[in-house]
Design a protein around this motif. Sequence first.
Motif, PDB file in Angstrom:
ATOM      1  N   ARG A 133       0.847  -1.189   0.000  1.00  0.00           N
ATOM      2  CA  ARG A 133       0.000   0.000   0.000  1.00  0.00           C
ATOM      3  C   ARG A 133       0.884   1.242   0.000  1.00  0.00           C
ATOM      4  NH1 ARG A 133      -1.799  -4.043   2.967  1.00  0.00           N
ATOM      5  NH2 ARG A 133      -3.950  -4.694   2.825  1.00  0.00           N
ATOM      6  N   PRO A 134       0.362   2.400  -0.426  1.00  0.00           N
ATOM      7  CA  PRO A 134       1.158   3.628  -0.387  1.00  0.00           C
ATOM      8  C   PRO A 134       1.611   3.954   1.037  1.00  0.00           C
ATOM      9  CG  PRO A 134      -0.841   3.953  -1.676  1.00  0.00           C
ATOM     10  CD  PRO A 134      -0.960   2.612  -1.009  1.00  0.00           C
ATOM     11  N   THR A 135       2.803   4.533   1.148  1.00  0.00           N
ATOM     12  CA  THR A 135       3.346   4.927   2.447  1.00  0.00           C
ATOM     13  C   THR A 135       3.752   6.396   2.389  1.00  0.00           C
ATOM     14  OG1 THR A 135       5.640   4.413   1.896  1.00  0.00           O
ATOM     15  CG2 THR A 135       4.291   2.597   2.764  1.00  0.00           C
ATOM     16  N   ALA A 136       4.159   6.937   3.524  1.00  0.00           N
ATOM     17  CA  ALA A 136       4.591   8.333   3.589  1.00  0.00           C
ATOM     18  C   ALA A 136       5.825   8.590   2.732  1.00  0.00           C
ATOM     19  CB  ALA A 136       4.860   8.732   5.038  1.00  0.00           C
ATOM     20  N   ALA A 137       6.551   7.547   2.347  1.00  0.00           N
ATOM     21  CA  ALA A 137       7.729   7.704   1.495  1.00  0.00           C
ATOM     22  C   ALA A 137       7.345   7.958   0.031  1.00  0.00           C
ATOM     23  CB  ALA A 137       8.610   6.463   1.591  1.00  0.00           C
ATOM     24  N   ASP A 138       6.076   7.680  -0.334  1.00  0.00           N
ATOM     25  CA  ASP A 138       5.614   7.897  -1.706  1.00  0.00           C
ATOM     26  C   ASP A 138       5.283   9.372  -1.917  1.00  0.00           C
ATOM     27  OD1 ASP A 138       5.689   5.177  -2.610  1.00  0.00           O
ATOM     28  OD2 ASP A 138       3.901   4.780  -1.410  1.00  0.00           O
ATOM     29  N   PRO A 139       5.264   9.820  -3.184  1.00  0.00           N
ATOM     30  CA  PRO A 139       4.931  11.228  -3.469  1.00  0.00           C
ATOM     31  C   PRO A 139       3.497  11.567  -3.029  1.00  0.00           C
ATOM     32  CG  PRO A 139       5.812  10.123  -5.422  1.00  0.00           C
ATOM     33  CD  PRO A 139       5.592   9.071  -4.388  1.00  0.00           C
ATOM     34  N   PRO A 140       3.238  12.831  -2.702  1.00  0.00           N
ATOM     35  CA  PRO A 140       1.881  13.252  -2.318  1.00  0.00           C
ATOM     36  C   PRO A 140       0.867  12.912  -3.407  1.00  0.00           C
ATOM     37  CG  PRO A 140       3.452  15.025  -1.966  1.00  0.00           C
ATOM     38  CD  PRO A 140       4.175  13.940  -2.697  1.00  0.00           C
ATOM     39  N   GLY A 141      -0.296  12.435  -2.997  1.00  0.00           N
ATOM     40  CA  GLY A 141      -1.350  12.083  -3.932  1.00  0.00           C
ATOM     41  C   GLY A 141      -1.325  10.636  -4.378  1.00  0.00           C
ATOM     42  N   THR A 142      -0.232   9.927  -4.097  1.00  0.00           N
ATOM     43  CA  THR A 142      -0.170   8.502  -4.442  1.00  0.00           C
ATOM     44  C   THR A 142      -1.372   7.815  -3.806  1.00  0.00           C
ATOM     45  OG1 THR A 142       2.242   8.561  -4.511  1.00  0.00           O
ATOM     46  CG2 THR A 142       1.210   6.393  -4.282  1.00  0.00           C
ATOM     47  N   ASN A 143      -2.072   6.987  -4.592  1.00  0.00           N
ATOM     48  CA  ASN A 143      -3.297   6.380  -4.061  1.00  0.00           C
ATOM     49  C   ASN A 143      -3.514   4.998  -4.629  1.00  0.00           C
ATOM     50  OD1 ASN A 143      -5.608   6.668  -6.344  1.00  0.00           O
ATOM     51  ND2 ASN A 143      -4.157   8.371  -6.489  1.00  0.00           N
ATOM     52  N   MET A 144      -4.268   4.198  -3.877  1.00  0.00           N
ATOM     53  CA  MET A 144      -4.606   2.837  -4.282  1.00  0.00           C
ATOM     54  C   MET A 144      -5.923   2.453  -3.632  1.00  0.00           C
ATOM     55  SD  MET A 144      -2.675  -0.749  -3.363  1.00  0.00           S
ATOM     56  CE  MET A 144      -1.224  -0.385  -4.306  1.00  0.00           C
ATOM     57  N   PHE A 145      -6.842   1.923  -4.445  1.00  0.00           N
ATOM     58  CA  PHE A 145      -8.090   1.391  -3.903  1.00  0.00           C
ATOM     59  C   PHE A 145      -7.931  -0.109  -3.799  1.00  0.00           C
ATOM     60  CE2 PHE A 145     -12.389  -0.373  -4.319  1.00  0.00           C
ATOM     61  CZ  PHE A 145     -12.977   0.243  -3.230  1.00  0.00           C
ATOM     62  N   VAL A 146      -8.060  -0.644  -2.576  1.00  0.00           N
ATOM     63  CA  VAL A 146      -7.960  -2.084  -2.344  1.00  0.00           C
ATOM     64  C   VAL A 146      -9.398  -2.592  -2.198  1.00  0.00           C
ATOM     65  CG1 VAL A 146      -6.989  -3.890  -0.886  1.00  0.00           C
ATOM     66  CG2 VAL A 146      -5.709  -1.774  -1.249  1.00  0.00           C
ATOM     67  N   ALA A 147      -9.892  -3.206  -3.269  1.00  0.00           N
ATOM     68  CA  ALA A 147     -11.313  -3.560  -3.351  1.00  0.00           C
ATOM     69  C   ALA A 147     -11.759  -4.513  -2.257  1.00  0.00           C
ATOM     70  CB  ALA A 147     -11.616  -4.155  -4.724  1.00  0.00           C
ATOM     71  N   TRP A 148     -10.966  -5.544  -1.945  1.00  0.00           N
ATOM     72  CA  TRP A 148     -11.413  -6.527  -0.953  1.00  0.00           C
ATOM     73  C   TRP A 148     -11.466  -5.942   0.447  1.00  0.00           C
ATOM     74  CZ3 TRP A 148      -6.763  -7.163  -3.552  1.00  0.00           C
ATOM     75  CH2 TRP A 148      -5.607  -7.051  -2.790  1.00  0.00           C
ATOM     76  N   GLU A 149     -10.812  -4.801   0.687  1.00  0.00           N
ATOM     77  CA  GLU A 149     -10.925  -4.102   1.973  1.00  0.00           C
ATOM     78  C   GLU A 149     -11.937  -2.962   1.884  1.00  0.00           C
ATOM     79  OE1 GLU A 149      -7.062  -2.658   2.983  1.00  0.00           O
ATOM     80  OE2 GLU A 149      -6.255  -4.647   3.365  1.00  0.00           O
ATOM     81  N   ASN A 150     -12.326  -2.613   0.655  1.00  0.00           N
ATOM     82  CA  ASN A 150     -13.191  -1.469   0.380  1.00  0.00           C
ATOM     83  C   ASN A 150     -12.592  -0.196   0.988  1.00  0.00           C
ATOM     84  OD1 ASN A 150     -15.385  -0.322  -0.892  1.00  0.00           O
ATOM     85  ND2 ASN A 150     -16.692  -0.482   0.915  1.00  0.00           N
ATOM     86  N   LYS A 151     -11.260  -0.012   0.788  1.00  0.00           N
ATOM     87  CA  LYS A 151     -10.556   1.148   1.328  1.00  0.00           C
ATOM     88  C   LYS A 151      -9.739   1.837   0.241  1.00  0.00           C
ATOM     89  CE  LYS A 151      -9.882  -0.608   6.009  1.00  0.00           C
ATOM     90  NZ  LYS A 151      -8.883  -1.021   7.003  1.00  0.00           N
ATOM     91  N   LEU A 152      -9.709   3.166   0.305  1.00  0.00           N
ATOM     92  CA  LEU A 152      -8.850   3.967  -0.553  1.00  0.00           C
ATOM     93  C   LEU A 152      -7.690   4.462   0.300  1.00  0.00           C
ATOM     94  CD1 LEU A 152      -8.284   5.492  -3.228  1.00  0.00           C
ATOM     95  CD2 LEU A 152      -9.585   7.397  -2.255  1.00  0.00           C
ATOM     96  N   TYR A 153      -6.477   4.084  -0.062  1.00  0.00           N
ATOM     97  CA  TYR A 153      -5.278   4.552   0.631  1.00  0.00           C
ATOM     98  C   TYR A 153      -4.691   5.698  -0.175  1.00  0.00           C
ATOM     99  CZ  TYR A 153      -5.422   0.208   3.304  1.00  0.00           C
ATOM    100  OH  TYR A 153      -5.801  -0.818   4.124  1.00  0.00           O
ATOM    101  N   PHE A 154      -4.258   6.763   0.499  1.00  0.00           N
ATOM    102  CA  PHE A 154      -3.639   7.881  -0.209  1.00  0.00           C
ATOM    103  C   PHE A 154      -2.633   8.576   0.695  1.00  0.00           C
ATOM    104  CE2 PHE A 154      -7.740   9.118   1.483  1.00  0.00           C
ATOM    105  CZ  PHE A 154      -7.448  10.241   2.239  1.00  0.00           C
ATOM    106  N   VAL A 155      -1.699   9.295   0.057  1.00  0.00           N
ATOM    107  CA  VAL A 155      -0.642   9.997   0.777  1.00  0.00           C
ATOM    108  C   VAL A 155      -0.944  11.485   0.757  1.00  0.00           C
ATOM    109  CG1 VAL A 155       1.828  10.513   0.843  1.00  0.00           C
ATOM    110  CG2 VAL A 155       1.045   8.243   0.106  1.00  0.00           C
TER     111      VAL A 155
END
Length: 129
Positions: A30-52
């Motif tokens: 999943r995206p972490t604080a080390a990734d650029p701002p705005g980096t995002n991923m939707f993990v469907a089986w968790e129904n969660k949007l991760y973003f920095v």
Amino acid sequence: SNPQKLVVSWHGVDVPQQHPSSYDFDTVTRPTAADPPGTNMFVAWENKLYFVVCGTRGSTAGGLTIRTLPVIMLAIRVNEEVGVDEFFDPNTLVRNIVALFGIPPNRVRIASVVPDSGRRRRLAGRGLG
């Protein structure tokens, strides 16, 4: 759960969504604080949007925006045709279900379903069940 597409923007620029590196719950990156701002991923089986989100206090440059688009996201991707008998073949059934629904293989369980003979209903009707 909302099947509509979510779009993340950083300072007014849409940031493409990353896709899970695998369908393994324990190893998906999943995206972490080390990734650029705005980096995002939707993990469907968790129904969660991760973003920095990163920035400085008092910044008025727009920051992060999440928009919901009026489109439906379909998770089913069929890349090959499979006959009905082949799809339900016990040797390949789990693989076919995983491919059809895009779910991790460790989330599929095979249950033995036995049709009801009606015995319980008959016994309950006589006051014996």
